[in-house]
Design a protein around this motif. Sequence first.
Motif, PDB file in Angstrom:
ATOM      1  N   GLN A 259       0.827  -1.194   0.000  1.00 29.62           N
ATOM      2  CA  GLN A 259       0.000   0.000   0.000  1.00 29.62           C
ATOM      3  C   GLN A 259       0.869   1.254   0.000  1.00 29.62           C
ATOM      4  O   GLN A 259       2.075   1.230   0.237  1.00 29.62           O
ATOM      5  CB  GLN A 259      -0.892   0.008   1.256  1.00 29.62           C
ATOM      6  N   SER A 260       0.219   2.386  -0.288  1.00 26.72           N
ATOM      7  CA  SER A 260       0.914   3.676  -0.326  1.00 26.72           C
ATOM      8  C   SER A 260       1.438   4.042   1.067  1.00 26.72           C
ATOM      9  O   SER A 260       0.790   3.802   2.087  1.00 26.72           O
ATOM     10  CB  SER A 260      -0.075   4.754  -0.805  1.00 26.72           C
ATOM     11  N   GLY A 261       2.659   4.630   1.072  1.00 23.22           N
ATOM     12  CA  GLY A 261       3.300   5.048   2.319  1.00 23.22           C
ATOM     13  C   GLY A 261       4.154   3.985   2.955  1.00 23.22           C
ATOM     14  O   GLY A 261       4.826   4.246   3.953  1.00 23.22           O
ATOM     15  N   GLN A 262       4.163   2.774   2.368  1.00 22.35           N
ATOM     16  CA  GLN A 262       4.971   1.699   2.940  1.00 22.35           C
ATOM     17  C   GLN A 262       6.218   1.475   2.092  1.00 22.35           C
ATOM     18  O   GLN A 262       6.263   1.791   0.902  1.00 22.35           O
ATOM     19  CB  GLN A 262       4.148   0.398   2.998  1.00 22.35           C
ATOM     20  N   GLU A 263       7.224   0.884   2.724  1.00 27.31           N
ATOM     21  CA  GLU A 263       8.470   0.570   2.044  1.00 27.31           C
ATOM     22  C   GLU A 263       8.461  -0.876   1.582  1.00 27.31           C
ATOM     23  O   GLU A 263       7.818  -1.738   2.185  1.00 27.31           O
ATOM     24  CB  GLU A 263       9.661   0.812   2.972  1.00 27.31           C
ATOM     25  N   CYS A 264       9.213  -1.132   0.508  1.00 24.86           N
ATOM     26  CA  CYS A 264       9.269  -2.489  -0.046  1.00 24.86           C
ATOM     27  C   CYS A 264      10.538  -2.651  -0.877  1.00 24.86           C
ATOM     28  O   CYS A 264      11.208  -1.665  -1.196  1.00 24.86           O
ATOM     29  CB  CYS A 264       8.040  -2.793  -0.887  1.00 24.86           C
ATOM     30  N   GLY A 265      10.813  -3.886  -1.224  1.00 25.10           N
ATOM     31  CA  GLY A 265      11.939  -4.168  -2.084  1.00 25.10           C
ATOM     32  C   GLY A 265      11.461  -4.704  -3.445  1.00 25.10           C
ATOM     33  O   GLY A 265      10.598  -5.576  -3.499  1.00 25.10           O
ATOM     34  N   MET A 266      12.017  -4.156  -4.522  1.00 21.89           N
ATOM     35  CA  MET A 266      11.607  -4.563  -5.878  1.00 21.89           C
ATOM     36  C   MET A 266      12.831  -4.941  -6.689  1.00 21.89           C
ATOM     37  O   MET A 266      13.866  -4.272  -6.601  1.00 21.89           O
ATOM     38  CB  MET A 266      10.880  -3.435  -6.616  1.00 21.89           C
ATOM     39  N   ALA A 267      12.700  -5.998  -7.484  1.00 13.95           N
ATOM     40  CA  ALA A 267      13.746  -6.393  -8.426  1.00 13.95           C
ATOM     41  C   ALA A 267      13.094  -6.594  -9.803  1.00 13.95           C
ATOM     42  O   ALA A 267      12.030  -7.221  -9.915  1.00 13.95           O
ATOM     43  CB  ALA A 267      14.435  -7.674  -7.964  1.00 13.95           C
ATOM     44  N   PHE A 268      13.736  -6.033 -10.853  1.00 14.71           N
ATOM     45  CA  PHE A 268      13.174  -6.110 -12.211  1.00 14.71           C
ATOM     46  C   PHE A 268      13.601  -7.416 -12.903  1.00 14.71           C
ATOM     47  O   PHE A 268      14.690  -7.945 -12.658  1.00 14.71           O
ATOM     48  CB  PHE A 268      13.647  -4.918 -13.051  1.00 14.71           C
ATOM     49  N   GLU A 269      12.745  -7.901 -13.784  1.00 11.69           N
ATOM     50  CA  GLU A 269      13.030  -9.114 -14.558  1.00 11.69           C
ATOM     51  C   GLU A 269      14.002  -8.750 -15.668  1.00 11.69           C
ATOM     52  O   GLU A 269      13.717  -7.887 -16.509  1.00 11.69           O
ATOM     53  CB  GLU A 269      11.729  -9.665 -15.155  1.00 11.69           C
ATOM     54  N   ASN A 270      15.229  -9.356 -15.618  1.00 14.28           N
ATOM     55  CA  ASN A 270      16.239  -9.181 -16.674  1.00 14.28           C
ATOM     56  C   ASN A 270      16.658  -7.725 -16.837  1.00 14.28           C
ATOM     57  O   ASN A 270      16.909  -7.266 -17.955  1.00 14.28           O
ATOM     58  CB  ASN A 270      15.723  -9.710 -18.027  1.00 14.28           C
ATOM     59  N   TYR A 271      16.736  -6.962 -15.746  1.00 15.95           N
ATOM     60  CA  TYR A 271      17.197  -5.573 -15.846  1.00 15.95           C
ATOM     61  C   TYR A 271      17.795  -5.173 -14.489  1.00 15.95           C
ATOM     62  O   TYR A 271      17.157  -5.365 -13.437  1.00 15.95           O
ATOM     63  CB  TYR A 271      16.043  -4.640 -16.214  1.00 15.95           C
ATOM     64  N   ASP A 272      19.036  -4.611 -14.537  1.00 13.94           N
ATOM     65  CA  ASP A 272      19.746  -4.257 -13.291  1.00 13.94           C
ATOM     66  C   ASP A 272      20.162  -2.798 -13.214  1.00 13.94           C
ATOM     67  O   ASP A 272      20.690  -2.373 -12.184  1.00 13.94           O
ATOM     68  CB  ASP A 272      21.009  -5.122 -13.146  1.00 13.94           C
ATOM     69  N   ASP A 273      19.955  -2.026 -14.276  1.00 17.62           N
ATOM     70  CA  ASP A 273      20.440  -0.640 -14.282  1.00 17.62           C
ATOM     71  C   ASP A 273      19.442   0.243 -13.535  1.00 17.62           C
ATOM     72  O   ASP A 273      18.628   0.947 -14.124  1.00 17.62           O
ATOM     73  CB  ASP A 273      20.616  -0.160 -15.724  1.00 17.62           C
ATOM     74  N   ILE A 274      19.492   0.165 -12.231  1.00 20.78           N
ATOM     75  CA  ILE A 274      18.617   0.997 -11.397  1.00 20.78           C
ATOM     76  C   ILE A 274      19.480   1.854 -10.484  1.00 20.78           C
ATOM     77  O   ILE A 274      20.557   1.437 -10.038  1.00 20.78           O
ATOM     78  CB  ILE A 274      17.649   0.129 -10.569  1.00 20.78           C
ATOM     79  N   ARG A 275      18.973   3.079 -10.202  1.00 16.52           N
ATOM     80  CA  ARG A 275      19.733   4.017  -9.382  1.00 16.52           C
ATOM     81  C   ARG A 275      18.792   4.658  -8.374  1.00 16.52           C
ATOM     82  O   ARG A 275      17.585   4.758  -8.618  1.00 16.52           O
ATOM     83  CB  ARG A 275      20.364   5.101 -10.251  1.00 16.52           C
TER      84      ARG A 275
END
Length: 829
Positions: free
Chosen positions: A795-811
Amino acid sequence: MSDNDGKKTLGLRGGPRAGNVKQSFSHGRTKNVVVETKRKRVVVPKPGGAKPSTGGAAASGGDPSKRPAGISDAEMERRLKALKAAKAREVDEAAEREAEEKARAEERERRKAEIEAKEREEQEREDALRAKAEEDERKKREAEDAKKAADAAAAMPAPEAEAPRAAKPSSAPRKAPERDNKNDRNSKGKAARDDGRRSGKLTLNQALRGGEGGRQRSMAAMKRKQERARQKAMGGPVEREKVVRDVQVPETILVQELANRMAERVADVVKSLMNMGMMVTQNQPIDADTAELIVEEFGHKIVRVSDSDVEDVIQQVDDKDEELQARPPVITVMGHVDHGKTSLLDAIRNAKVVSGEAGGITQHIGAYQVKTDDDTLLTFLDTPGHAAFTSMRARGAQVTDIVVLVVAADDAVMPQTIEAINHAKAAGVPMIVAINKIDRPEADPDKVRTDLLQHEVIVEKMSGDVLDVEVSAINGTGLDTLLENIALQSELLDLKANPDRAASGAVIEAQLDVGRGPVATVLVQNGTLRQGDIFVVGEQWGKVRALINDKGDRVEEAGPSVPVEVLGLNGTPEAGDVLNVVDTEAQAREIAEYREKAAKDKRAAVGAATTLDQMMAKAKEDQAVSELPILVKADVQGSAEAIVQAMEKIGNDEVRVRVLHSGVGAITESDIGLAEASGAPVMGFNVRANATARNVANQKGVEIRYYSVIYDLVDDVKAAASGLLSAEVRENFIGYAEIKEVFKVTGVGKVAGCLVTEGIARRSAGVRLLRDDVVIHEGSLKTLKRFKDEVKEVQSGQECGMAFENYDDIRPGDVIEIFEREEVERQLD
């Protein structure tokens, strides 16, 4: 010596004897053959040698001591009787053979006598004809000699005593040549008889008997042969004068046809072509240039024609003023659907027409004749009003003299009203506006007049020149005024036509009737169409078998401006085709075949791609566009045409409706076969499938749908075509998340620590990675965790961890956009 006299010498008795036998063959031929006959040994008891005894020995008279052993008296008697019967049979058979031989000989003699009598009779007839010809020739020569002698005596006077002496030498030496000519003629006549030539009167049997091998000869050929024989008998052949003919030569012509047109022998034409180096037969075509050389070689004149010249037989008559007579006007009723066109005409005709139309709308062109109170005859055409029947309204405007535009006072100007106005303007015919339904409370005639101004139709009440009448089809208001205005307008037009010429007219409607065959509703425009006339209409031709007027009665003829149903066509014509009366069936058939061939060539040329680019573009278009194939069968040609035009308007860049076949008449087995091969349904409009077609459709799983209102058919096809459209994909944005930190996790890769700033983050949703508000990646989530647990949504306002399928260029600082896709079924407009 006396003892020796009683003894017989030893020798062969009953040996073979020679004899002659006459054999008979067919055709009266006989042959003698030498044969040998063998005597049979006959045991005869000696006289006085038998002693009196009882039983069969005394009766037979035989000596039992000399009888063969084991043969009783009864057996001996039986054998003697059999021998006597055999001898009697031989005598009878010999007598019968002799009688048969005698009868055959008499028959041969009789036949021989008959043949000789026939030959003598033939010879006597030929001798009589020859003698008559010689006598006529002798009299002719004597008359010519007498005339020459008289002319000579008149030119050079001489003593009377010298004239006979001068005349004698001219007649004396003529006898010897005459005998010679007679001998020559006898020999020629004999040769003619040997060749099988027959003199005397030409009979039909002789003409049809033909030559050898069963080949039939024409009457003209027999007459030519007889003429040649007579010329020979008269003293030698006489050359006939050459007949020079005008030979019509099209672009290509068969050798045999060219010879027939020149009246020359086919063998001579083929020989001439071979001399030119062309090895052709009589059934091969040659071009016009080669034909021209042949025609000139045979001494004739060539007339070049083209295939289209076959239509020149349709007379283009320029009518004289004194031949023209007044004709009834043709009035076409036009307007928007459900504005009361048919009801208005119904009120004028005092008949119930609208009740017979499915759904209360007109789907055919109706043609009627109405007589007013002052005995003025008017011809009305009632056209459909809805959008599918545009071509029908166009046809109505082309054949009309006056257009009555019906506009409902409570509905004003509508799309089909505008279309009818454009048709009337394109046809250049005067218009009368009938403002209908004025009996309704919400009627506003002035609004109708104002709306017509926008389309350049200015009525008289608005200071224009277009007549307008307020009418009501329900209570009959204004009908008399409408008829008066129509009569006034027709008087101004001064409509005339020539009824005493070959008829011509326009096909208003055409249909295939089960009991009557092809039927065309024709509006006669010029001349008078009569029963028995031969006509050509479009690609069809026929002979008028019957004419039926608008009341259903049979009539003998139909003059100008008279609508009739015509029976006797060989096929169903297209609505709008022109009917022309011609002289012969051959002309009508030739014109129809030429038009059919031209139409086929035109369709082939339109359908063929001429360049490689066009072929590639067409192939790409066919791959990109989905097609819904259908078959259409309707009751009349106009309805089929309107349905096809409506089908062409259904579709867009992705889907279109393809009409595989449209026709008139019942649904047949061949239609089901075509539908099965193409995977198409069959649409029947006011027609049904026959029993065979229904059974085949059930077996093969072909769908047949029946309709009586065109709107229902169009809606169903539009719904079916909509099913071929690809579903529309819509995106719903459900949330945003901001990347706060990036972590490296063994076995997973880079994981973004995010804060959901808006909406909801779902594991199954799609995501986009935004950097400086620019999309740099679109894909799906590989993992969505809250603390160490895998969750479905955050839900909005909460923290979480996300990983993309076949993509690592995140900043850190990147924004993740979360959205869901849904498919929406599309509908054709």
